[in-house]
Write an enzyme that holds these catalytic residues in place. Sequence first.
Site: not given
Length: 469
Positions: A210, A244
Amino acid sequence: MKGILAAQRESFMAALPEPFSIRKDRLKRASAMIRDHADRFCDALSEDFGHRSREQSMITDIGGSISPINHALKNLDKWAKPEKRGVQFPLGLLGAKAWVEYQPKGVIGIIAPWNFPVNLVMSPLAGVFAAGNRAMVKTSEYTPATAALFEELAGRYFDPTELAFVSGGPEIGKEFAELPFDHLLFTGATGIGRHILHAAADNLTPVTLELGGKSPVIVGTDADTAQVAERVVVGKMLNAGQICLAPDYVLVPSNQESAVVEELKSAATAMYPTLLSNPDYTSVVNDRHYQRLNDWIADAQAKGAKVEVINPANEDFGSTNSRKMPLHIVRDVTDDMTLMQEEIFGPVLPVRRYDTIDGAIAEVNRRDRPLGLYYFGKNEAERRRVLDRTISGGVTLDDVIFHVSMEDLPFGGVGPSGMGSYHGLDGFRTFSHAKAVFQQSKFDVAKIAGLKPPYGPATRKAVARQIGG
């Protein structure tokens, strides 16, 4: 670490098959560990960041950890049911059967980042425990207070053969990634992700990455600019942009740039009329990241960018050792600026103009595929074109970031923004082995189908059926 892994694997193998009751109990204990100590986690998070909004921590790291666990508890029985599959003619008529069973993999390694250091441990654990696995977690060295709290509390709620925490710097992280886990999940920067993949390769450990990247906002030609600005500011200033999925740059129609920038200023001012003493606004995590952001802003200014600092109360940030940083809107950015080459991870927002929607799409597509993409607009054909012509990990329409909160959607990147996905059902399946099972009928199928020597007419008929014609 090797001893912990060996003990967890031995315990896992001895316990197979892992009863659903045990899985649910682990999920409930995981939830209790966070709920019972929510205040202490919020204190630790604020200590690690220099200041972190308590309400934000409650939303993102406390509620955001318990919600996926509750979702897994509610759906585990359904997710884990064997899945019936078809068999080729005429085997079904003869009594053959096929199905898929979802079996736990074993010991899962989780390498968690610093930006949401509770949520990005517990959210994966929801899928890990639901699938029947054990877990080892490597926490970030940038959030030592939170890491220490996890290590203190885990032993009260879990046996070390169920869940164990490891802390330390890059060398410990490297050794952790080299352990022969049954699956490894890494959340963090793309550059580190490459090293993680190399480290896991020698053991052929399956990896979910991720990562991040430059998640764009495309402002459609008929978008409500006030709504765009408010929602972008909420996403960009949450956690001081250290997300993110934070909107990394905004693409606006050329004739709307000034209007959008003014709306962004108004939205930021309304939500954060002050910053330095404002408990709602989070600090940049450490001096290195604070300096990095200022260096990138200086680089953009030196190369011709215009920077507008949203500081409604005219506070003197230079006279404080606080790492709170106002929102910086950067206009006239060009590709040679670091801000347009690297993921920003802070309260700095480049704004770029486009003339046609295909021009905006082309701008997105000439960069690495992002973790998230955000489109605002009412024009269905334009929206469809953006969805069809761009590739990203996920998309939120008419807002930013929110797709990550939908437990029933897979969360993951593509290419440099990651590989694999988790959350909800997809997390359960990521951390499970889909075992194919075929049960043959009681008849001598090999003889009936001409598969058993001596070959003859039945064989030729079988081949003819296979190849058609």
